[in-house]
Write an enzyme that holds these catalytic residues in place. Structure first.
Site, short mmCIF file in Angstrom:
data_model
loop_
_atom_site.label_atom_id
_atom_site.label_comp_id
_atom_site.label_asym_id
_atom_site.label_seq_id
_atom_site.Cartn_x
_atom_site.Cartn_y
_atom_site.Cartn_z
CG ASN A 186 31.20 33.89 40.01
OD1 ASN A 186 30.94 34.59 39.02
ND2 ASN A 186 30.79 34.22 41.23
CB SER A 194 35.04 40.52 32.52
OG SER A 194 34.52 41.81 32.23
CE1 TYR A 199 36.88 42.45 37.70
CE2 TYR A 199 36.67 43.41 35.50
CZ TYR A 199 36.17 42.61 36.52
OH TYR A 199 34.96 41.96 36.34
CB ALA A 214 45.77 42.48 33.34
CE LYS A 224 36.99 39.15 36.05
NZ LYS A 224 36.47 37.95 36.76
N1 LIG Z 1 28.71 42.47 37.65
C1 LIG Z 1 29.23 42.62 36.46
O1 LIG Z 1 28.83 43.51 35.70
C2 LIG Z 1 30.31 41.72 35.98
C3 LIG Z 1 30.69 41.78 34.63
C4 LIG Z 1 31.66 40.94 34.16
C5 LIG Z 1 32.27 40.04 35.02
N2 LIG Z 1 31.90 40.00 36.34
C6 LIG Z 1 32.57 39.03 37.18
O2 LIG Z 1 31.59 38.18 37.76
C7 LIG Z 1 32.10 37.64 38.97
C8 LIG Z 1 31.06 37.82 40.06
O3 LIG Z 1 30.84 39.19 40.22
P1 LIG Z 1 29.49 39.80 40.82
O4 LIG Z 1 29.17 40.96 39.98
O5 LIG Z 1 28.49 38.73 41.02
O6 LIG Z 1 30.07 40.36 42.20
P2 LIG Z 1 29.54 40.29 43.72
O7 LIG Z 1 30.42 41.22 44.46
O8 LIG Z 1 28.07 40.44 43.77
O9 LIG Z 1 29.90 38.79 44.14
C9 LIG Z 1 31.23 38.36 44.27
C10 LIG Z 1 31.29 37.30 45.34
O10 LIG Z 1 32.66 36.84 45.43
C11 LIG Z 1 33.01 36.77 46.79
N3 LIG Z 1 34.45 36.92 46.92
C12 LIG Z 1 35.19 38.04 46.76
N4 LIG Z 1 36.48 37.77 47.00
C13 LIG Z 1 36.56 36.45 47.33
C14 LIG Z 1 37.61 35.58 47.68
N5 LIG Z 1 38.87 36.02 47.77
N6 LIG Z 1 37.33 34.29 47.95
C15 LIG Z 1 36.06 33.83 47.89
N7 LIG Z 1 35.02 34.60 47.56
C16 LIG Z 1 35.27 35.90 47.28
C17 LIG Z 1 32.25 37.89 47.46
O11 LIG Z 1 32.14 37.68 48.87
C18 LIG Z 1 30.91 37.82 46.74
O12 LIG Z 1 30.03 36.92 47.37
C19 LIG Z 1 33.42 38.34 39.24
O13 LIG Z 1 34.48 37.51 38.82
C20 LIG Z 1 33.33 39.57 38.36
O14 LIG Z 1 34.61 40.04 38.00
C21 LIG Z 1 30.93 40.81 36.83
#
Ligand SMILES: NC(=O)c1ccc[n+]([C@@H]2O[C@H](COP(=O)([O-])OP(=O)(O)OC[C@H]3O[C@@H](n4cnc5c(N)ncnc54)[C@H](O)[C@@H]3O)[C@@H](O)[C@H]2O)c1
Length: 250
Positions: free
Chosen positions: A78, A130, A143, A145, A147
């Site tokens: 994730n 995503s 980003y 790409a 996903k």
């Molecule tokens: N928030 C949205 O609207 C949304 C939409 C679609 C997809 N996503 C995807 O959901 C996932 C989680 O996103 P979120 O919104 O909860 O973000 P967030 O920033 O709240 O959480 C992301 C977590 O990943 C950790 N992280 C970052 N880089 C890391 C690494 N190299 N190794 C280990 N941990 C790492 C961070 O420390 C954080 O705890 C991501 O893949 C994001 O692309 C989010």
């Protein structure tokens, strides 16, 4: 009691997903570079400090979990990062880091887990893709790409590892998490809400629920698939066009 590994579970979607599995009595491990934002969750989640871009560190952590628990049932890749930048301005270092974490980070974590799952004869590999991987969204080319790449990994791992290992990815639309809040002004949030048929962002718990279902035996015939959880954002032709207002709902 299943053993579940989730990367990026110190915040946002990952944190909510860890809480969902832990509440069901599963043993949950969080691979994250940062410490958990919730220092005292209702049910314990074990934080293992790891950068998902570092395959050696991830492999060590996954094998340690497997050795300690004697099993590995569900792995959810994730962790993800994003930078808002136009295609003319993307810096090489940023694009490489985003690809390392978001795409190769999934491949490395899944590979480590898949080796153990293939040997044991069962397991479920999940990941957070995503809606940005399904169509173009301005200012997030690299980003987006990564996903799209996760969707391809989901299909390919399923073909190579079925029936022992199932795969699926969840493609959220807008979810209210620290990642989203850090990059969006109130005005941008309102604009995005207006273009989502559901009229709002998702709660992280709604994405966690999708993961929980996909990991369950009830989803046993689902593999190699993407589950879109986007409040209808990608259902129509115009909803993802930047700045286009959606007519009032009827
Ligand atoms: N928030 C949205 O609207 C949304 C939409 C679609 C997809 N996503 C995807 O959901 C996932 C989680 O996103 P979120 O919104 O909860 O973000 P967030 O920033 O709240 O959480 C992301 C977590 O990943 C950790 N992280 C970052 N880089 C890391 C690494 N190299 N190794 C280990 N941990 C790492 C961070 O420390 C954080 O705890 C991501 O893949 C994001 O692309 C989010």
């Amino acid at each position: 009691m299943r053993t579940v590994v989730i990367s990026g579970a110190s915040s946002g979607i990952g944190q909510a997903t860890a809480a969902r599995f832990a509440a069901a009595g599963d043993r949950v491990f969080n691979l994250d570079v940062a410490p958990p934002q919730d220092p005292a969750p209702a049910r314990p989640v074990t934080w293992l400090k790891a950068d998902t871009a570092d395959w050696t560190a991830v492999d060590r952590a996954v094998r340690q979990v497997h050795e300690d628990s004697g099993r590995l049932d569900v792995v959810i890749a994730n962790a993800g990062i994003s930078v808002r930048h136009g295609v003319l301005d993307i810096k090489e270092a940023d694009a490489r880091r985003i690809t390392d974490v978001n795409l190769l980070g999934v491949l490395g974590l899944w590979q480590s887990a898949a080796r153990l799952m293939a040997a044991s004869g069962e397991g479920v590999l999940l990941a957070t893709a995503s809606v940005n991987g399904r169509r173009g969204y301005p200012y997030y080319a690299d980003y987006n790409a990564t996903k799209a790449g996760i969707i391809a990994l989901t299909q390919t791992f399923a073909l190579e590892l079925s029936p022992a290992v199932r795969t699926a990815c969840v493609s959220p639309g807008g979810v209210l998490t620290p990642m989203q809040l850090a990059e969006y002004t109130d005005e941008m949030l309102a604009d995005t809400n207006a273009r989502i048929p559901a009229g709002r962002h998702a709660d992280p718990e709604e994405i966690a629920a999708a993961f929980f279902y996909l990991a369950s035996a009830e989803a046993g015939f689902i593999t190699g698939q993407e589950l879109v959880v986007d409040g209808g954002e990608t259902a129509g032709a115009t909803t993802s066009v930047h700045g286009t207002a959606v007519p009032a709902h009827h």
